[in-house]
Design a protein around this motif. Structure first.
Motif, PDB file in Angstrom:
ATOM      1  N   ALA A 224     -21.102  19.729  -8.176  1.00  0.00           N
ATOM      2  CA  ALA A 224     -22.395  19.596  -8.858  1.00  0.00           C
ATOM      3  C   ALA A 224     -22.239  18.882 -10.198  1.00  0.00           C
ATOM      4  CB  ALA A 224     -23.021  20.978  -9.053  1.00  0.00           C
ATOM      5  N   GLU A 225     -21.202  19.232 -10.971  1.00  0.00           N
ATOM      6  CA  GLU A 225     -20.971  18.585 -12.265  1.00  0.00           C
ATOM      7  C   GLU A 225     -20.671  17.096 -12.088  1.00  0.00           C
ATOM      8  OE1 GLU A 225     -17.755  20.676 -13.995  1.00  0.00           O
ATOM      9  OE2 GLU A 225     -18.825  22.606 -14.119  1.00  0.00           O
ATOM     10  N   THR A 226     -19.881  16.775 -11.083  1.00  0.00           N
ATOM     11  CA  THR A 226     -19.504  15.380 -10.842  1.00  0.00           C
ATOM     12  C   THR A 226     -20.721  14.549 -10.467  1.00  0.00           C
ATOM     13  OG1 THR A 226     -17.301  16.074 -10.120  1.00  0.00           O
ATOM     14  CG2 THR A 226     -18.029  13.878  -9.465  1.00  0.00           C
ATOM     15  N   LEU A 227     -21.534  15.065  -9.568  1.00  0.00           N
ATOM     16  CA  LEU A 227     -22.723  14.327  -9.137  1.00  0.00           C
ATOM     17  C   LEU A 227     -23.716  14.189 -10.285  1.00  0.00           C
ATOM     18  CD1 LEU A 227     -23.282  15.828  -5.561  1.00  0.00           C
ATOM     19  CD2 LEU A 227     -22.023  13.765  -6.218  1.00  0.00           C
ATOM     20  N   ALA A 228     -23.841  15.225 -11.102  1.00  0.00           N
ATOM     21  CA  ALA A 228     -24.761  15.164 -12.249  1.00  0.00           C
ATOM     22  C   ALA A 228     -24.333  14.108 -13.255  1.00  0.00           C
ATOM     23  CB  ALA A 228     -24.841  16.538 -12.923  1.00  0.00           C
TER      24      ALA A 228
ATOM     25  N   GLN B 296     -18.611   9.913  -8.302  1.00  0.00           N
ATOM     26  CA  GLN B 296     -18.452  10.197  -6.876  1.00  0.00           C
ATOM     27  C   GLN B 296     -17.420  11.301  -6.659  1.00  0.00           C
ATOM     28  OE1 GLN B 296     -17.405   6.164  -5.811  1.00  0.00           O
ATOM     29  NE2 GLN B 296     -19.388   5.785  -4.855  1.00  0.00           N
ATOM     30  N   ALA B 297     -17.623  12.059  -5.583  1.00  0.00           N
ATOM     31  CA  ALA B 297     -16.708  13.138  -5.220  1.00  0.00           C
ATOM     32  C   ALA B 297     -16.277  12.964  -3.775  1.00  0.00           C
ATOM     33  CB  ALA B 297     -17.372  14.501  -5.416  1.00  0.00           C
ATOM     34  N   MET B 298     -15.130  13.518  -3.452  1.00  0.00           N
ATOM     35  CA  MET B 298     -14.604  13.458  -2.088  1.00  0.00           C
ATOM     36  C   MET B 298     -14.117  14.836  -1.676  1.00  0.00           C
ATOM     37  SD  MET B 298     -11.248  11.409  -0.668  1.00  0.00           S
ATOM     38  CE  MET B 298     -11.971   9.776  -0.787  1.00  0.00           C
ATOM     39  N   LEU B 299     -14.427  15.233  -0.448  1.00  0.00           N
ATOM     40  CA  LEU B 299     -13.893  16.452   0.147  1.00  0.00           C
ATOM     41  C   LEU B 299     -12.989  16.064   1.300  1.00  0.00           C
ATOM     42  CD1 LEU B 299     -17.031  18.779   0.180  1.00  0.00           C
ATOM     43  CD2 LEU B 299     -15.051  18.897  -1.343  1.00  0.00           C
ATOM     44  N   PHE B 300     -11.792  16.632   1.327  1.00  0.00           N
ATOM     45  CA  PHE B 300     -10.796  16.290   2.334  1.00  0.00           C
ATOM     46  C   PHE B 300     -10.495  17.501   3.206  1.00  0.00           C
ATOM     47  CE2 PHE B 300      -6.270  16.536   3.501  1.00  0.00           C
ATOM     48  CZ  PHE B 300      -6.203  15.472   4.386  1.00  0.00           C
ATOM     49  N   LEU B 301     -10.562  17.282   4.519  1.00  0.00           N
ATOM     50  CA  LEU B 301     -10.145  18.288   5.498  1.00  0.00           C
ATOM     51  C   LEU B 301      -9.552  17.537   6.675  1.00  0.00           C
ATOM     52  CD1 LEU B 301      -9.947  21.191   6.564  1.00  0.00           C
ATOM     53  CD2 LEU B 301     -12.250  20.913   7.517  1.00  0.00           C
ATOM     54  N   ASN B 302      -8.302  17.774   6.949  1.00  0.00           N
ATOM     55  CA  ASN B 302      -7.609  17.024   8.002  1.00  0.00           C
ATOM     56  C   ASN B 302      -7.874  17.643   9.378  1.00  0.00           C
ATOM     57  OD1 ASN B 302      -6.070  14.954   8.994  1.00  0.00           O
ATOM     58  ND2 ASN B 302      -4.125  15.995   8.684  1.00  0.00           N
ATOM     59  N   ARG B 303      -9.160  17.667   9.723  1.00  0.00           N
ATOM     60  CA  ARG B 303      -9.535  18.243  11.026  1.00  0.00           C
ATOM     61  C   ARG B 303     -10.844  17.617  11.472  1.00  0.00           C
ATOM     62  NH1 ARG B 303      -9.744  24.163  10.371  1.00  0.00           N
ATOM     63  NH2 ARG B 303      -7.549  24.323  10.953  1.00  0.00           N
TER      64      ARG B 303
ATOM     65  N   PHE C 112     -26.260  20.225  -1.341  1.00  0.00           N
ATOM     66  CA  PHE C 112     -26.605  19.082  -2.201  1.00  0.00           C
ATOM     67  C   PHE C 112     -27.510  18.123  -1.418  1.00  0.00           C
ATOM     68  CE2 PHE C 112     -22.286  20.547  -3.204  1.00  0.00           C
ATOM     69  CZ  PHE C 112     -22.462  20.961  -4.524  1.00  0.00           C
ATOM     70  N   PRO C 113     -28.735  18.533  -1.181  1.00  0.00           N
ATOM     71  CA  PRO C 113     -29.621  17.751  -0.306  1.00  0.00           C
ATOM     72  C   PRO C 113     -29.931  16.354  -0.832  1.00  0.00           C
ATOM     73  CG  PRO C 113     -30.842  19.491  -1.435  1.00  0.00           C
ATOM     74  CD  PRO C 113     -29.402  19.744  -1.693  1.00  0.00           C
ATOM     75  N   GLU C 114     -29.795  16.129  -2.131  1.00  0.00           N
ATOM     76  CA  GLU C 114     -30.107  14.817  -2.701  1.00  0.00           C
ATOM     77  C   GLU C 114     -28.915  13.862  -2.648  1.00  0.00           C
ATOM     78  OE1 GLU C 114     -33.175  14.100  -3.587  1.00  0.00           O
ATOM     79  OE2 GLU C 114     -33.730  16.145  -3.011  1.00  0.00           O
ATOM     80  N   ALA C 115     -27.731  14.389  -2.375  1.00  0.00           N
ATOM     81  CA  ALA C 115     -26.535  13.548  -2.386  1.00  0.00           C
ATOM     82  C   ALA C 115     -26.495  12.645  -1.160  1.00  0.00           C
ATOM     83  CB  ALA C 115     -25.280  14.418  -2.436  1.00  0.00           C
ATOM     84  N   ARG C 116     -26.050  11.423  -1.363  1.00  0.00           N
ATOM     85  CA  ARG C 116     -25.893  10.474  -0.258  1.00  0.00           C
ATOM     86  C   ARG C 116     -24.483  10.645   0.303  1.00  0.00           C
ATOM     87  NH1 ARG C 116     -27.370   5.408  -3.903  1.00  0.00           N
ATOM     88  NH2 ARG C 116     -25.996   6.683  -5.240  1.00  0.00           N
ATOM     89  N   LEU C 117     -24.407  11.060   1.572  1.00  0.00           N
ATOM     90  CA  LEU C 117     -23.135  11.461   2.185  1.00  0.00           C
ATOM     91  C   LEU C 117     -22.574  10.366   3.086  1.00  0.00           C
ATOM     92  CD1 LEU C 117     -23.937  15.146   3.226  1.00  0.00           C
ATOM     93  CD2 LEU C 117     -22.959  14.316   1.087  1.00  0.00           C
ATOM     94  N   LEU C 118     -21.242  10.354   3.190  1.00  0.00           N
ATOM     95  CA  LEU C 118     -20.542   9.478   4.125  1.00  0.00           C
ATOM     96  C   LEU C 118     -19.369  10.248   4.702  1.00  0.00           C
ATOM     97  CD1 LEU C 118     -20.006   6.622   5.370  1.00  0.00           C
ATOM     98  CD2 LEU C 118     -18.489   6.214   3.420  1.00  0.00           C
ATOM     99  N   VAL C 119     -19.237  10.232   6.025  1.00  0.00           N
ATOM    100  CA  VAL C 119     -18.107  10.872   6.698  1.00  0.00           C
ATOM    101  C   VAL C 119     -17.100   9.787   7.083  1.00  0.00           C
ATOM    102  CG1 VAL C 119     -17.342  12.292   8.629  1.00  0.00           C
ATOM    103  CG2 VAL C 119     -19.568  12.719   7.564  1.00  0.00           C
ATOM    104  N   MET C 120     -15.861   9.936   6.623  1.00  0.00           N
ATOM    105  CA  MET C 120     -14.802   8.981   6.940  1.00  0.00           C
ATOM    106  C   MET C 120     -13.778   9.670   7.839  1.00  0.00           C
ATOM    107  SD  MET C 120     -14.198   6.869   3.366  1.00  0.00           S
ATOM    108  CE  MET C 120     -13.146   5.659   4.172  1.00  0.00           C
TER     109      MET C 120
ATOM    110  N   ALA D  73     -18.085   1.270  -2.983  1.00  0.00           N
ATOM    111  CA  ALA D  73     -17.907   0.448  -4.181  1.00  0.00           C
ATOM    112  C   ALA D  73     -19.241   0.111  -4.835  1.00  0.00           C
ATOM    113  CB  ALA D  73     -17.153  -0.826  -3.826  1.00  0.00           C
ATOM    114  N   ALA D  74     -20.299  -0.054  -4.007  1.00  0.00           N
ATOM    115  CA  ALA D  74     -21.625  -0.375  -4.534  1.00  0.00           C
ATOM    116  C   ALA D  74     -22.360   0.862  -5.031  1.00  0.00           C
ATOM    117  CB  ALA D  74     -22.455  -1.079  -3.454  1.00  0.00           C
ATOM    118  N   ARG D  75     -21.687   2.004  -4.979  1.00  0.00           N
ATOM    119  CA  ARG D  75     -22.245   3.281  -5.449  1.00  0.00           C
ATOM    120  C   ARG D  75     -23.484   3.675  -4.649  1.00  0.00           C
ATOM    121  NH1 ARG D  75     -21.108   3.741 -11.890  1.00  0.00           N
ATOM    122  NH2 ARG D  75     -20.951   5.908 -11.246  1.00  0.00           N
TER     123      ARG D  75
END
Length: 743
Positions: free
Chosen positions: A428-432, A436-443, A519-527, A546-548
């Motif tokens: 939440a602090e990062t998005l505010a 950008q933030a990243m969550l990593f889960l190797n599954r 975080f319903p307002e956040a724009r998400l991407l799954v890699m 890169a274009a945010r």
């Protein structure tokens, strides 16, 4: 094509050896008519039983692997040999490539024809397609009538040879009009001058003075190693974000200046999109690319350009090692620690190790590049076999991210969720802050296990000893080992209870669902490999980040590999303990490497970065090493733990996997191998025992491990061992020298 045996007068033909792309013991003898003047490396068509096969004329002194010598027949009289049917108009396989094939075959105990098949990209009966081009007859035949369509064709000719399709399109006529004009003598065939498939990289397209002082010093040493034009291996060791790629670009520039070819291996071809952009900025043109996602035509063009020496720089997957380089001067293995460089199916080899061999056979320099080098590479540096160049600071003044552990026992997630409140607040602090933030889960997928709440039944793959993984986006349960897939059942298949099946544990889809709700307002991407199926999809993802256009990234291990996201300041590892489970020899080493690389995506520009590790064991040496950013000390401890038992890299290891459709047949064969296991000082055989994946693709699997001191070669032991046991029909033994995976 079928070719029968013919009588050949004495002296009118020469005996030649031809290696065929099949699992034969070695090359076969054929007769080559004197007028063919065949040389080693020539690509030929030869009769084989009642058909024809493509092969390569092999060196007369080529050794047949000892394990196959017993099956090689005595020398066949020349009068009984069949003649070579034809020589294909294709570039010959260079001597270094042939030596490489022989070396890989001998080291991995693989039939040499199967190794050669990876290097051969010419099909029997195929001829290169050349576009037909035309020019106007001068003078035009006076007796031929010029219709309006024919006049348009003549007017559309630019004065240089033009191919049929382009000319027809420019004149607005059908292809048949072009053919009729050629038949009438109005158009004459001409050679079409094709533009080079790949431009020549310019070593001076960008001034190397843009490098920092530390980078320039490192680049100078690497340039010297290439300029020496002799074999050497150097570890380019630099912290994440230190600019290792820009440094080894200078080695590539020197290789181009030397008039030689360069090869760069990447662990994930998805990485090529961002890498290609950086290469093009530095050298002005894109390099040749080689990977499995290329179409057949693109692969043919790339293969031909490499063989002709026109492709000066190639970037690709591990199979690019087998391309027919005419003068290879530099081999680079980027992210050399990555296990993706190990090929597990077919010919089993490690591309990092084979890259060193490929460089040695070509008198080339080899660079191994990593922020977290493998223990094997570090041991070679310590022994003096490899050199080392280090970059100890991030480029441009950026600082390394701060790493902290979230003890999940003290700050557990809410029921039904998987993110600690501590991590949620950090996101939440990062998005505010507009970062950008990243969550990593190797599954991958939604959940790794589906369980019946009524009877406890777990949904398992019918072909493998593995749980079925739910992929909710595709509404299927799938096996990540054999590909078995099907819909999620409405009722438990064991007890019949309806609506009782429950997903257990998180995958990236489930984490995405959780953060979308939080975080319903956040724009998400799954890699993940499911969502980024190829380089084009990866390039679009990189562009959006890169274009945010993206605020929050959720990804699997693909996000750990070399990306540069300047606005990413927070990395959260959902399950830092995941890789530590099981009895894998390299589990701790891999976990440190993976999480260090993931964390290295944060804070690569002006804004500082931070990494949060969700763990139930913050006291574990892996977590402590990551928090202290002390990779060197951790690897020293890892080395100390492996030396006493001569575990790799301080000893040698080979795995034998016995498999059969019937469990009793696999057990019987494994026991026979166990009874005949080699016994000597410094040699130990572990097993037989069920492999961790005891059933894979319907075959029952048993495993034996051969372990020796480092000064004992495992190949002779394996050859003698396998020769001592006669395997029943339907039983297969797969050999993996230097195994990485123990499944």
């Amino acid at each position: 094509m079928t070719q029968s045996s013919v009588d050949v007068p004495d002296g009118s033909a020469n005996r030649v050896k031809v290696l065929l792309p099949f699992p034969f013991a070695g090359p076969f003898d054929y007769l080559a008519p004197a007028e063919m003047a065949l040389q080693p490396g020539d690509v030929v068509i030869v009769p084989l039983q009642r058909s024809a096969a493509i092969g390569v004329v092999w060196d007369a002194a080529a050794s047949i692997p000892p394990e196959f010598q017993a099956s090689v027949a005595a020398l066949v009289a020349a009068s009984r040999l069949k003649p070579v049917a034809a020589r294909i108009d294709a570039p010959p396989m260079p001597r270094a490539s042939r030596r490489f094939v022989d070396w890989v075959a001998g080291y991995t105990l693989t039939p040499p024809g199967l190794v050669m098949a990876m290097a051969l990209r010419v099909r029997a009966g195929a001829t290169p397609r050349v576009a037909q081009a035309w020019i106007a007859a001068d003078p035009l035949p006076p007796e031929v009538r010029l219709t309006p369509a024919r006049r348009r064709v003549l007017a559309a000719l630019p004065g240089t040879p033009t191919d049929t399709r382009s000319l027809a399109a420019a004149a607005g006529v059908g292809i048949g009009v072009i053919g009729a004009m050629a038949a009438a003598g109005l158009l004459l065939p001409a050679a079409l001058v094709l533009a080079p498939a790949f431009g020549r990289p310019d070593p001076r397209h960008v001034d190397a003075a843009t490098l920092s002082a530390a980078q320039s010093q490192a680049a100078s040493g690497l340039r010297d190693s290439v300029r020496a034009r002799r074999f050497s291996v150097t570890l380019l060791d630099g912290v994440t974000g230190s600019g290792k790629t820009e440094v080894y670009f200078e080695a590539i520039a020197e290789c181009i200046d030397q008039g030689r070819q360069a090869l760069v291996l990447l662990p994930e071809i998805a990485l090529s999109s961002q890498w290609l952009q950086r290469f093009t900025r530095r050298f002005g043109v894109a390099p040749a690319v080689w990977h499995s996602d290329l179409g057949s035509r693109a692969r043919t063009i790339a293969w031909g350009a490499v063989a002709a020496g026109a492709a000066r720089v190639v970037v690709g997957a591990r199979s690019a090692l087998f391309l027919p380089f005419t003068d290879l001067g530099l081999v680079i293995v980027d992210e050399e620690h990555e296990t993706a460089f190990k090929q597990e199916d077919g010919v089993t080899y490690h591309a990092r190790d084979m890259a060193v061999v490929r460089a040695r056979l070509s008198d080339a320099a080899c660079l191994l590049v990593s922020a977290t080098p493998s223990l094997e590479t570090l041991a070679n540096v310590q022994a003096g076999r490899y050199g080392r160049v280090a970059l100890t600071a991030r480029h441009g003044g950026a600082s390394l991210p701060a790493v902290a552990a979230i003890d999940m026992r003290d700050a557990p997630p809410a029921r039904g969720t998987f993110l600690s409140p501590v991590l949620g607040s950090a996101i939440a602090e990062t998005l505010a802050a507009g970062e950008q933030a990243m969550l990593f889960l190797n599954r991958r997928g939604y959940a790794p296990l589906t369980l019946c709440r009524a009877c406890g039944h777990r949904l398992q793959c019918p072909n493998c000893t593995a749980w079925l993984v739910e992929h909710r986006a595709r509404r299927v349960l799938t096996c990540h080992h054999c590909g078995q897939a099907g819909p999620v059942p409405q009722a438990c298949p064991a007890c019949g209870a309806s609506a009782s099946l429950t997903p257990i544990g998180p995958g990236v889809e489930r984490i995405t669902e959780e953060v979308r709700a939080a975080f319903p307002e956040a724009r998400l991407l799954v890699m993940a490999s499911d969502t980024l199926p190829g380089p084009a999809a990866s390039a679009e993802a990189v562009r959006r980040i890169a274009a945010r256009e993206i605020d929050l990234i959720v990804g699997t291990q693909i996000v750990a590999k070399g990306w540069h996201f300047p606005h990413l300041t927070l990395v959260g590892v959902v399950d830092a303990d995941l890789g530590l489970a099981g009895g894998d020899l390299r589990a701790a080493e891999r976990t440190v490497q993976l999480l260090h690389q993931v964390g290295g995506r944060a804070g690569r520009a002006e804004a500082p970065g931070r990494v949060l590790l969700q763990t139930y064991a913050p006291e574990h040496p892996v977590m402590q090493a990551l928090i202290a950013n002390d990779f060197t000390r951790f690897m020293q401890q890892e080395a100390q733990s492996r030396r006493p038992g001569f575990w790799p890299p301080y000893g040698r290891l080979a795995a034998l996997i016995v498999s059969a459709a019937d469990a009793s047949a696999a057990d019987e064969a494994a026991r026979a191998l166990g009874r005949n296991a080699p016994a000597a000082e410094g040699v130990q055989v572990l097993g037989p025992a069920p492999a961790p994946l005891a059933i894979l693709r319907g075959r029952h699997r048993r495993r034996l491990l051969l372990r020796t001191r480092r000064d004992i070669a495992v190949q002779p032991l394996l050859r003698e061992w396998l020769a001592s046991v006669t395997l029943p029909r339907g039983v297969r033994v797969d050999i993996d020298v230097d195994p990485i995976s123990f499944l």
